[in-house]
Write an enzyme that holds these catalytic residues in place. Structure first.
Site, mmCIF file in Angstrom:
data_model
loop_
_atom_site.group_PDB
_atom_site.id
_atom_site.type_symbol
_atom_site.label_atom_id
_atom_site.label_comp_id
_atom_site.label_asym_id
_atom_site.label_seq_id
_atom_site.Cartn_x
_atom_site.Cartn_y
_atom_site.Cartn_z
ATOM 1 N N HIS A 18 0.834 -1.215 0.000
ATOM 2 C CA HIS A 18 0.000 0.000 0.000
ATOM 3 C C HIS A 18 0.863 1.257 0.000
ATOM 4 C CE1 HIS A 18 -3.677 2.329 1.002
ATOM 5 N NE2 HIS A 18 -2.803 3.113 1.629
ATOM 6 N N GLU A 19 1.804 1.313 0.931
ATOM 7 C CA GLU A 19 2.640 2.510 1.031
ATOM 8 C C GLU A 19 3.585 2.647 -0.160
ATOM 9 O OE1 GLU A 19 1.739 4.627 3.035
ATOM 10 O OE2 GLU A 19 0.504 3.365 4.334
ATOM 11 N N HIS A 22 1.890 4.619 -2.915
ATOM 12 C CA HIS A 22 2.015 6.074 -2.715
ATOM 13 C C HIS A 22 3.428 6.540 -3.063
ATOM 14 C CE1 HIS A 22 -1.876 6.385 -0.885
ATOM 15 N NE2 HIS A 22 -1.564 5.697 0.195
#
Length: 455
Positions: A18-19, A22
């Protein structure tokens, strides 16, 4: 230990992916990343890498993570950003770049699910053929004319190969229709369609095995109490029991099925049981004393012996569903999309009261399922990982302030408004978002505790 390791691996993979979504899109948009953190709180590991000297951190509390980007609004003084880095500040990017960066986290989780399902479908997903056992009277299945030994081959026009497929299709249909078309093949290999009513399913049933309520009971062949694997130093081994022994009676009570034997053993921890058993052509007696173990706070007996599976029957009832790489990818995309849409629909039904909030799970339940799936095998664990990755992606896309979806909502308003949402409005939104998250966490922990107490 396996549960703890599986839980940490699950969190580590999902949060990192997920990170990283980003992080990578921020780099593509030339935004300077100051910190990439797995977890919150006090750092327990920290290193700096790359041209931007980005700090990569593993923190003490592993229930999340974040990517901190250069942003003038988060600095102590407005002029703290050098002229060289001004154009790389997040707040100076176009609204479309900010949308891409924020959406990249949930998108990465959904892409991970596609990749995991793709691998599973290529490797082959094992399951049990949807063959019906005795259909209870007065159930929806009986009213639809379904009978024992019918093989379900399609639900709502879509082919199904396993009981897992059947449950998933009926779950989808149950939230949108009072009835569904089911196609079966009978003992004579004749195919016919019938309408199965779903209006008896209530919101609480979604959290249990609603197939049984419909009368869709899997076929279970007779299972004589025949011993398979004997664990070393277990009660069965100490009593001289051997693989292939068939239990005929316990304390002079006749035994015809394996489950009867298991029930008696569980009820008699540390109590001698006199067994009448058949070994080859001989019948003989043995005494076994079940070892006492704790299961969900209850004291039960175990002898350290497994059931001897009839491999021929197992092969007849089991199936492995496998596809070529192109078909696997297509089905992986469909599975991820269907699961995402279904998750959103169920959340909507929870809000309107049409579905139970018992479906909301917290870290304790996730850890438990992670351990169970890892114990079954890597395919089960990968499937669990894909499902949780979808849940994380969908959850973060909800239009709730403090979540990625909340920021996307702000940016959407900015597109139509022509200017960013005011600081005051964002502050109010943050408070509302935190309150919603606190409510969700409370419900999740309550459900976790309830499941733990009730087993």
């Amino acid at each position: 230990m396996l549960t703890l390791i599986a839980f940490l691996v699950t969190l580590g993979i999902l949060i990192a992916v997920h990170e990283y979504g980003h992080f990578q899109v921020a780099r593509w948009c030339n935004v300077k990343v100051l910190r990439f953190s797995l977890g919150f709180g006090k750092p327990i590991f920290s290193r700096r890498f790359g041209a931007d000297n980005t700090e990569f951190v593993i923190s003490a509390l592993p229930l999340g993570g974040y990517v901190k980007m250069l942003d003038e609004r988060e600095l102590p003084t407005p002029g703290a950003v050098s002229e060289h880095d001004l154009t790389r500040a997040f707040n100076r990017q176009s609204v479309w770049k900010r949308i891409a960066i924020v959406a990249a986290g949930p998108a990465a989780n959904l892409l991970l699910a596609i990749v995991l399902y793709w691998v599973l479908f290529m490797q082959g997903v094992p399951g049990m053929r949807p063959v019906l056992g005795d259909v209870p009277a007065q159930t929806a299945a009986a009213q639809a004319g379904l009978k024992a030994h019918d093989l379900i081959i399609a639900v709502a026009g879509d082919s199904v190969s396993t009981w897992t497929d059947v449950r998933w299709k009926l779950l989808q249909e149950a939230i949108k229709s009072p009835a569904v078309t089911v196609k079966v093949k009978d003992d004579s290999l004749r195919e016919h369609e019938t309408e199965l009513k779903l209006d008896d399913i209530e919101k609480e049933d979604f959290e249990s095995d609603f197939l049984e309520k419909l009368g869709l009971v899997p076929y279970r062949p007779a299972m004589p109490a025949r011993l398979g694997e004997i664990l070393p130093d277990g009660a069965a081994a100490n009593a001289g029991l051997q693989t292939g022994d068939e239990i005929l009676a316990v304390n002079d009570k006749p035994i015809t099925e394996w489950e009867e034997f298991v029930t008696l053993v569980r009820e008699k921890p540390e109590q001698p049981l006199t067994l009448r058993l058949k070994r080859g052509e001989r019948e003989l007696d043995a005494v076994v004393i079940p070892q006492a173990v704790d299961e969900h706070g209850k004291r039960i007996g175990r002898i350290g012996a497994a059931y001897q599976v009839d491999q021929g029957l197992l092969e007849k009832l089991s199936v492995t569903v496998r596809y070529d790489p192109l078909q696997s990818f297509s089905r992986a995309v469909d599975k991820t999309w269907e699961t995402s849409v279904f998750s959103i629909k169920m959340l909507a039904r929870m809000v309107t009261g049409e579905a139970s909030w018992k479906g909301v799970s917290g870290p304790v339940t996730i850890a438990s399922y992670a351990g169970q799936s890892a114990h079954i095998g890597w395919k089960s664990f990968v499937g669990f990982l894909a499902l949780i990755s979808i849940s994380l992606g969908v959850l973060n896309l909800l239009p709730v302030p403090v979540l990625d979806g909340g920021h996307l909502l702000y940016y959407t308003i900015e597109i139509f408004k022509g200017s960013p949402v005011s600081e005051a409005a964002m502050e109010v939104g943050q408070r509302i978002g935190l309150a919603i998250l606190a409510l969700l966490m409370t419900v999740a922990f309550y459900n976790d505790i309830t499941r733990f107490i009730t087993g």
